[in-house]
Design a protein around this motif. Structure first.
Motif, short mmCIF file in Angstrom:
data_model
loop_
_atom_site.label_atom_id
_atom_site.label_comp_id
_atom_site.label_asym_id
_atom_site.label_seq_id
_atom_site.Cartn_x
_atom_site.Cartn_y
_atom_site.Cartn_z
N MET A 145 0.82 -1.21 0.00
CA MET A 145 0.00 0.00 0.00
C MET A 145 0.86 1.26 0.00
O MET A 145 1.96 1.28 0.55
CB MET A 145 -0.92 0.01 1.23
CG MET A 145 -1.92 -1.13 1.28
SD MET A 145 -3.01 -1.01 2.73
CE MET A 145 -3.95 0.48 2.32
N GLU A 146 0.34 2.30 -0.62
CA GLU A 146 0.99 3.60 -0.60
C GLU A 146 0.31 4.49 0.44
O GLU A 146 -0.87 4.33 0.75
CB GLU A 146 0.90 4.27 -1.98
CG GLU A 146 1.77 3.60 -3.04
CD GLU A 146 1.84 4.43 -4.31
OE1 GLU A 146 0.89 5.20 -4.56
OE2 GLU A 146 2.84 4.30 -5.04
N ASN A 147 1.07 5.42 0.97
CA ASN A 147 0.54 6.42 1.91
C ASN A 147 -0.16 5.79 3.11
O ASN A 147 -1.22 6.24 3.54
CB ASN A 147 -0.44 7.35 1.18
CG ASN A 147 0.19 8.04 -0.01
OD1 ASN A 147 1.34 8.48 0.06
ND2 ASN A 147 -0.54 8.12 -1.11
N VAL A 148 0.43 4.71 3.63
CA VAL A 148 -0.14 4.05 4.79
C VAL A 148 0.67 4.42 6.03
O VAL A 148 1.90 4.47 5.99
CB VAL A 148 -0.16 2.51 4.60
CG1 VAL A 148 1.25 1.95 4.43
CG2 VAL A 148 -0.88 1.83 5.75
N THR A 149 -0.03 4.71 7.12
CA THR A 149 0.63 5.04 8.38
C THR A 149 1.05 3.76 9.08
O THR A 149 0.23 2.86 9.29
CB THR A 149 -0.31 5.84 9.30
OG1 THR A 149 -0.73 7.02 8.62
CG2 THR A 149 0.38 6.21 10.59
N LEU A 150 2.33 3.67 9.44
CA LEU A 150 2.88 2.46 10.04
C LEU A 150 3.15 2.65 11.53
O LEU A 150 3.20 3.76 12.02
CB LEU A 150 4.17 2.06 9.33
CG LEU A 150 4.07 1.79 7.82
CD1 LEU A 150 5.46 1.56 7.24
CD2 LEU A 150 3.17 0.60 7.54
#
Length: 298
Positions: A257-262
């Motif tokens: 996924m792109e732009n996912v908060t980890l």
């Protein structure tokens, strides 16, 4: 009175020396961990054949057969999405919550199934253990191999879900390969450790569903990982974010996924994943190996 060495009557050579000369050893001797690992490698064809037979016996009697390897995680993801995504709305503030949720369900399900099968791998094969001589770790490893095959099949469905929900294909997707290797190592250690526990404490298998359910809720599978940062701080937050299943789930989300908060930086997550994989795999192997002579007795 000094112990007298028993010798071969024909040659006069002590039997212990004669056995060592011809590579023989006591049948009751516990092999060293390195020697035991080599023996396991020698039985690799038996392990793969047993895993294949287990898959056929489990799914061969159903109408859809191996299709259930794909349907089970997909249906689980659908159920959790309806409850947590639609009714409760836990993903309201998460971009593209469908793949976010599905990745968590599929990845956690991989470990959950391996642990469940590993715990039963000794007690469910007592007839085989008592009839044949082979390294007993073959059984939990075979159970882990079955779930690895199932997960590879399920990953095809997961990639389709990720694609149709708008995530673009990029080179970062290749990171799922090392993530799968690390999680498979972790699962093998859990399967071997669980196998010994299950053989000694038969009631543990009744607790596994509750343990795994609690573990799932603690791994940000069904809700955004930001829920932890909103409510926890300091050492409590660090402890929760070091949860191995949270780490593995986050690695797959980072890969697909792109732009996912980890839960942490990618470097930290990869470091933790390597540590968990090596430590749990090694500890599970050693723990199982120490009980090798007791499996199937009683």
């Amino acid at each position: 009175m000094p112990e007298t060495a028993v010798a071969d009557t024909a040659t006069g050579v002590p039997l212990k020396e004669l056995a060592a000369r011809h590579g023989l050893a006591s049948s009751g001797r516990l092999l060293g961990p390195v020697e035991y690992a080599r023996q396991l490698w020698g039985y690799r064809h038996f392990i793969t054949a047993h895993a294949k037979a287990k898959t056929v016996s489990t799914l061969g009697t159903t109408n859809l057969g191996t299709l259930w390897q794909v349907l089970t995680p997909a249906i689980n993801a659908l159920v959790y999405y309806i409850i947590f995504g639609v009714i409760i709305g836990t993903g309201a503030n998460t971009t593209n919550f469908v793949p976010y949720l599905c990745i968590g369900v599929f990845v956690f399900g991989f470990t959950q199934a391996t642990v469940s099968q590993g715990v039963n791998s000794i007690t469910g094969n007592l007839g085989l253990i008592r009839a044949l001589h082979f390294p007993r770790a073959s059984l939990p490893l075979s159970a882990a191999l079955v779930e690895i095959r199932n997960f590879i099949t399920a990953m095809g469905v997961l990639l389709i879900i990720v694609l149709i929900t708008g995530e673009p294909v990029n080179l970062q997707w290749l990171l799922i390969l090392p993530a799968m290797v690390l999680q498979a190592m972790f699962n093998m250690g859990m399967a071997m450790g669980g196998a010994r526990l299950g053989s000694k404490m038969r009631d543990i298998k009744q607790l596994i569903p509750f343990i795994m359910r609690f573990w799932m809720y603690a791994s940000a599978v069904l809700y955004p990982v930001t829920r932890f940062t909103d409510h926890l701080h300091g050492w409590k937050l660090h402890l929760v974010e070091a949860n191995p299943m949270l780490v593995f789930v986050e690695l797959y989300r980072h890969s697909l996924m792109e732009n996912v908060t980890l839960a942490g930086s990618p470097r930290l997550l990869w470091t933790e994943a390597v540590i968990w994989a090596v430590v749990v795999c090694g500890a599970g192997f050693l723990y199982f190996w120490r009980g090798e002579k007791g499996y199937g007795r009683g």
